[in-house]
Design an enzyme around this catalytic site. Structure first.
Site, PDB file in Angstrom:
ATOM      1  NE  ARG A  16      -3.703  -0.342   2.390  1.00 33.71           N
ATOM      2  CZ  ARG A  16      -4.977  -0.020   3.091  1.00 33.71           C
ATOM      3  NH1 ARG A  16      -5.202  -0.520   3.160  1.00 33.71           N
ATOM      4  NH2 ARG A  16      -5.803   1.215   2.722  1.00 33.71           N
ATOM      5  CB  SER A  17       4.238   1.654   0.202  1.00 32.60           C
ATOM      6  OG  SER A  17       4.846   1.154   1.105  1.00 32.60           O
ATOM      7  CE  LYS A  66      11.010  -4.909   5.804  1.00 36.65           C
ATOM      8  NZ  LYS A  66      10.354  -4.084   7.026  1.00 36.65           N
ATOM      9  CD  GLU A  78      23.911   4.661  17.024  1.00 36.28           C
ATOM     10  OE1 GLU A  78      24.565   4.456  16.241  1.00 36.28           O
ATOM     11  OE2 GLU A  78      24.456   3.953  18.235  1.00 36.28           O
ATOM     12  CG  ASP A 102       9.706  -1.036   8.935  1.00 33.30           C
ATOM     13  OD1 ASP A 102       9.069  -0.366   8.510  1.00 33.30           O
ATOM     14  OD2 ASP A 102      10.666  -2.332   8.758  1.00 33.30           O
TER      15      ASP A 102
END
Ligand code: ATR
Length: 262
Positions: A16-17, A66, A78, A102
């Protein structure tokens, strides 16, 4: 000139991005196009290089890439280093930069519910990548205690050993998923149990004031339990919007309001 963005995954059709980023663009007046890219499982690096080689401005990365995205980056934030996973890529001075938005997506999703994170006691179910990514942003938001409960206790203990040095002020504790107990402000389901339709047993010796399910669009036993206990609950769509807003802010310098999109 229209800036080009995309989300890369495999599978990708459910993403849905694009609709979210186009909605943010409409709200902020930024001229962009955002597409979905299905990358071959063995061709992720090639897909990324081609996109940026053609002048693309930014990529979001989803399952199962990812960790590969993390390994490709020249420069990492970081929080991406701690997450060991990257969901947002961009180029700067010829170098590939990576971040992981996220965890901050979860933080803003919880705050949007009006749930206070300062000094909060949080119970997270699951000790996989989803949990790893949220520890540092939750710590930055001021939580006091995070208990990580997992079916495989050793995995929760290992995760805590890995991340504790980065979040010295937060009390981290591992718990066996079969021995859940204690009193918490918020419980977060970060297991993939709801995706596979598995039942999670939450005993009465465990109490909490609010519940967040990271998955969305699924009938989870976790949400059913929150309903039965008549406590406030929310599902992962707001986290998805939250991580998208953070990526949008990195790329475009503007941060849309979460409340406008959930
Ligand atoms: P993700 O990157 O989404 O976190 P993951 O790394 O595969 O995915 O982790 C999945 C998590 O869900 C793990 O904590 C897993 O528990 P184990 O470490 O014991 O495998 C948890 N999980 C998956 N299915 C589950 C189930 N049916 N009941 C309880 N926990 C489950």
């Amino acid at each position: 000139m229209t800036k080009q963005f995309a989300v890369v995954g495999n599978p990708i059709e459910h993403s849905r991005s694009p609709e979210l980023h186009h909605a943010f663009a409409a709200k902020t007046g930024i001229d962009l196009h955002y597409q979905k890219i299905l990358s071959p499982l063995d061709g992720f690096e090639q897909t990324v290089k081609q996109f940026f080689g053609q002048g693309g401005s930014g990529l979001n990365i989803t399952v199962p890439f990812k960790e590969q995205a993390f390994a490709l980056c020249d420069v990492l934030t970081e929080r991406a280093k701690i997450a060991k996973a990257v969901n947002t890529l961009w180029m700067e001075n010829g170098k590939l930069h990576g971040d992981n938005t996220d965890g901050q997506g979860l933080v803003v999703a919880l705050q949007a519910q009006g749930w206070n994170l300062q000094d909060a006691r949080i119970l997270i179910l699951g000790a996989g990548g989803a949990t790893r990514g949220v520890i540092y942003p939750l710590a930055q938001a001021g939580v006091k205690q995070i208990v990580i409960a997992n079916r495989t206790l050793a995995r929760a203990e290992q995760l805590i050993a890995d991340v504790q040095p980065f979040v010295a002020d937060v009390q981290l504790k591992a718990l066996d998923l079969n021995q859940l107990n204690g009193e918490f402000d918020i419980i977060v389901n970060a297991t993939s149990a709801s995706l596979s339709g598995d039942h999670l047993q939450l005993p009465q010796s465990l109490t909490f004031d609010a519940a967040y399910e990271m998955a969305y669009g699924k009938d989870s036993s976790f949400i059913a339990e929150a309903k039965a206990r008549q406590i406030p609950y929310a599902e992962g769509f707001s986290m998805l919007v939250g991580q998208a807003i953070e990526a949008f802010a990195i790329w475009n310098g503007e941060r849309p309001n979460l409340e406008d999109f959930i």
